[in-house]
Write a protein that holds these residues in place. Structure first.
Motif, short mmCIF file in Angstrom:
data_model
loop_
_atom_site.label_atom_id
_atom_site.label_comp_id
_atom_site.label_asym_id
_atom_site.label_seq_id
_atom_site.Cartn_x
_atom_site.Cartn_y
_atom_site.Cartn_z
N ARG A 140 22.43 27.23 85.18
CA ARG A 140 23.01 26.52 86.32
C ARG A 140 23.79 27.45 87.24
NH1 ARG A 140 25.59 20.99 83.74
NH2 ARG A 140 23.70 20.24 82.66
N HIS A 141 24.47 28.42 86.66
CA HIS A 141 25.35 29.29 87.43
C HIS A 141 25.09 30.76 87.06
CE1 HIS A 141 27.36 25.55 88.41
NE2 HIS A 141 27.56 25.33 87.11
N PRO A 142 23.97 31.32 87.51
CA PRO A 142 23.60 32.69 87.10
C PRO A 142 24.53 33.74 87.69
CG PRO A 142 22.07 31.84 88.75
CD PRO A 142 22.95 30.70 88.37
N ILE A 143 24.57 34.88 86.99
CA ILE A 143 25.42 36.00 87.37
C ILE A 143 24.58 37.27 87.43
CG2 ILE A 143 27.40 37.44 86.70
CD1 ILE A 143 28.50 34.97 85.21
N ILE A 144 24.73 38.01 88.53
CA ILE A 144 24.11 39.33 88.69
C ILE A 144 25.22 40.37 88.68
CG2 ILE A 144 22.76 40.83 90.20
CD1 ILE A 144 21.44 38.33 91.34
N GLU A 173 33.47 27.19 96.90
CA GLU A 173 32.76 26.12 96.20
C GLU A 173 31.30 26.08 96.62
OE1 GLU A 173 34.68 22.39 96.57
OE2 GLU A 173 36.57 23.05 95.68
N GLY A 174 30.47 25.56 95.72
CA GLY A 174 29.08 25.32 96.05
C GLY A 174 28.20 26.56 96.11
N THR A 175 28.57 27.63 95.41
CA THR A 175 27.74 28.82 95.43
C THR A 175 26.59 28.69 94.41
OG1 THR A 175 29.20 29.91 93.83
CG2 THR A 175 29.60 30.32 96.18
N ASP A 176 25.50 29.42 94.68
CA ASP A 176 24.33 29.38 93.81
C ASP A 176 24.42 30.38 92.66
OD1 ASP A 176 22.89 27.46 95.43
OD2 ASP A 176 22.60 29.09 96.89
N MET A 177 25.12 31.48 92.89
CA MET A 177 25.23 32.50 91.85
C MET A 177 26.40 33.41 92.16
SD MET A 177 21.91 34.93 92.67
CE MET A 177 20.79 33.56 92.35
N LEU A 178 26.80 34.18 91.15
CA LEU A 178 27.87 35.16 91.29
C LEU A 178 27.25 36.56 91.34
CD1 LEU A 178 30.97 35.88 91.18
CD2 LEU A 178 30.70 36.05 88.71
N TYR A 179 27.72 37.36 92.30
CA TYR A 179 27.23 38.73 92.44
C TYR A 179 28.41 39.68 92.28
CZ TYR A 179 25.14 42.92 94.47
OH TYR A 179 24.69 44.20 94.67
N ASP A 225 23.34 37.43 83.71
CA ASP A 225 21.92 37.12 83.56
C ASP A 225 21.03 38.28 83.98
OD1 ASP A 225 21.88 33.89 83.15
OD2 ASP A 225 23.53 34.53 84.43
N LEU A 226 21.49 39.06 84.94
CA LEU A 226 20.74 40.23 85.39
C LEU A 226 21.72 41.38 85.55
CD1 LEU A 226 18.21 41.66 86.44
CD2 LEU A 226 18.69 40.69 88.71
N TRP A 236 13.92 34.32 92.77
CA TRP A 236 13.11 33.10 92.76
C TRP A 236 13.21 32.39 91.41
CZ3 TRP A 236 8.04 35.61 95.03
CH2 TRP A 236 8.20 35.77 96.42
N ARG A 237 13.05 33.17 90.33
CA ARG A 237 13.09 32.57 88.99
C ARG A 237 14.47 32.01 88.67
NH1 ARG A 237 9.44 36.94 87.91
NH2 ARG A 237 11.13 38.33 87.23
N MET A 238 15.52 32.74 89.04
CA MET A 238 16.88 32.25 88.81
C MET A 238 17.12 30.92 89.54
SD MET A 238 19.38 35.56 89.00
CE MET A 238 19.48 36.74 87.65
N MET A 239 16.70 30.87 90.79
CA MET A 239 16.93 29.66 91.59
C MET A 239 16.09 28.50 91.08
SD MET A 239 19.32 30.28 93.69
CE MET A 239 19.18 28.91 94.84
#
Length: 294
Positions: free
Chosen positions: A4-8, A123-129, A149-150, A281-284
């Motif tokens: 739900r909340h991936p991290i790079i 708020e409302g972010t798709d992922m953390l970088y 995650d990556l 793409w896969r993360m999203m």
């Protein structure tokens, strides 16, 4: 790790060239409509610039010549792991900024080399970088790496890394060659113990190798250009990587091992685009499925 909340996490030492990776991801995020929370690793240093100088002088006077920003005692590994853990679980967390220059500090009315106050992430972010020194660090007390995650390593050969640091600190920060050399020597034990081990935990490593003589980095007049370099890209797990496609899209590239492709330095950003766009793409897609199932 979180669907739900991936991290790079981008990991590289000072002068490694992580800004190139960040620029590439910014382009991917913009093109793919991804809203990312951006966190800089320097914001998790324990001390501001003035305090760190004071502590380094005290340590050297006491016989410790190896106090550095790379080590455990001068970083907030607990807070960094807490951010990764919190974001992975809820998409929330707190961070701050480290203000490197007068230009960065001016909007906050602060001095360069200081931190802003801790604030909630947007708020409302798709992922953390994350981009910084310790995105894959593991110590007896903390395991930052397990949350990402990556994990991507940016690791120029050591002489090139030193050349890049020398050039940046001399031209952008006004340091002397002697001062930068002292910093390199002071950081070496922590570099070996805290920076290098991270690159065995990354999913992908990028190592730029100059094709010109860098035997003495301390007398180099300029940084070897991208066109004077090759980039070695190593995948920890090559399963699912379409190497024939990459070789076809990136001219003058080749495979040096079953999990390694070598590309011209000038094609590094193209290679990143081709490699990491499918990752995003896969993360999203996993994120959409996980949120839809909630």
């Amino acid at each position: 790790m979180s669907e739900r909340h991936p991290i790079i996490a981008i990991t590289g030492s000072s002068g490694a060239g992580t800004s190139t990776v960040t620029r590439t991801f910014a382009n991917i995020f913009r093109r793919e409509g991804v809203k990312a929370a951006i966190v800089e690793g320097d914001s998790f240093h324990r001390h501001d610039r003035a305090e760190m100088k004071r502590r380094a002088a005290e340590a050297e006077a006491a016989g410790n010549k190896h106090l550095s920003h790379f080590g455990i005692e001068n970083n907030l590994f607990g807070e960094l792991e807490a951010l990764f853990g919190s974001y992975g679980e809820s998409g929330r967390g707190r961070a701050r900024k480290y203000l490197h220059s007068p230009e960065e500090a001016a909007p906050y009315g602060q001095e360069p080399g200081t931190f802003t106050a801790w604030e909630d992430l947007p708020e409302g972010t798709d992922m953390l970088y994350y981009e910084g020194l310790h995105g894959a660090v593991v110590t007896p007390e903390h395991d930052v790496a397990r949350w990402a995650d990556l994990r991507i390593g940016v690791v120029p050969v050591i002489n090139l890394e030193w050349i890049q640091k020398l050039w940046r600190d001399q031209h952008q920060r006004g340091y002397s060659t002697e001062a930068v050399t002292d910093t390199i020597l002071r950081r070496m034990p922590d570099y070996v113990h805290y920076i290098v081990p991270q690159f065995a935990r990354t999913h992908v490593n990028f190592q730029r190798v100059p094709m010109v003589d860098t035997s003495d980095p301390f007398i180099a007049r300029d940084i070897p250009s991208a066109d004077e370099s090759m980039v070695v890209i190593r995948f920890a797990n090559p399963k699912g990587i379409d190497f024939p496609y990459l070789l076809g899209m990136i001219h003058d590239s080749w495979m040096s091992r079953a999990n390694t492709i070598v590309v011209p330095g000038g094609k590094m950003e193209l290679a990143m685009q081709l490699i990491f766009t499918p990752f995003i793409w896969r993360m999203m897609e996993r994120r959409r499925r996980a949120l839809g199932a909630a």
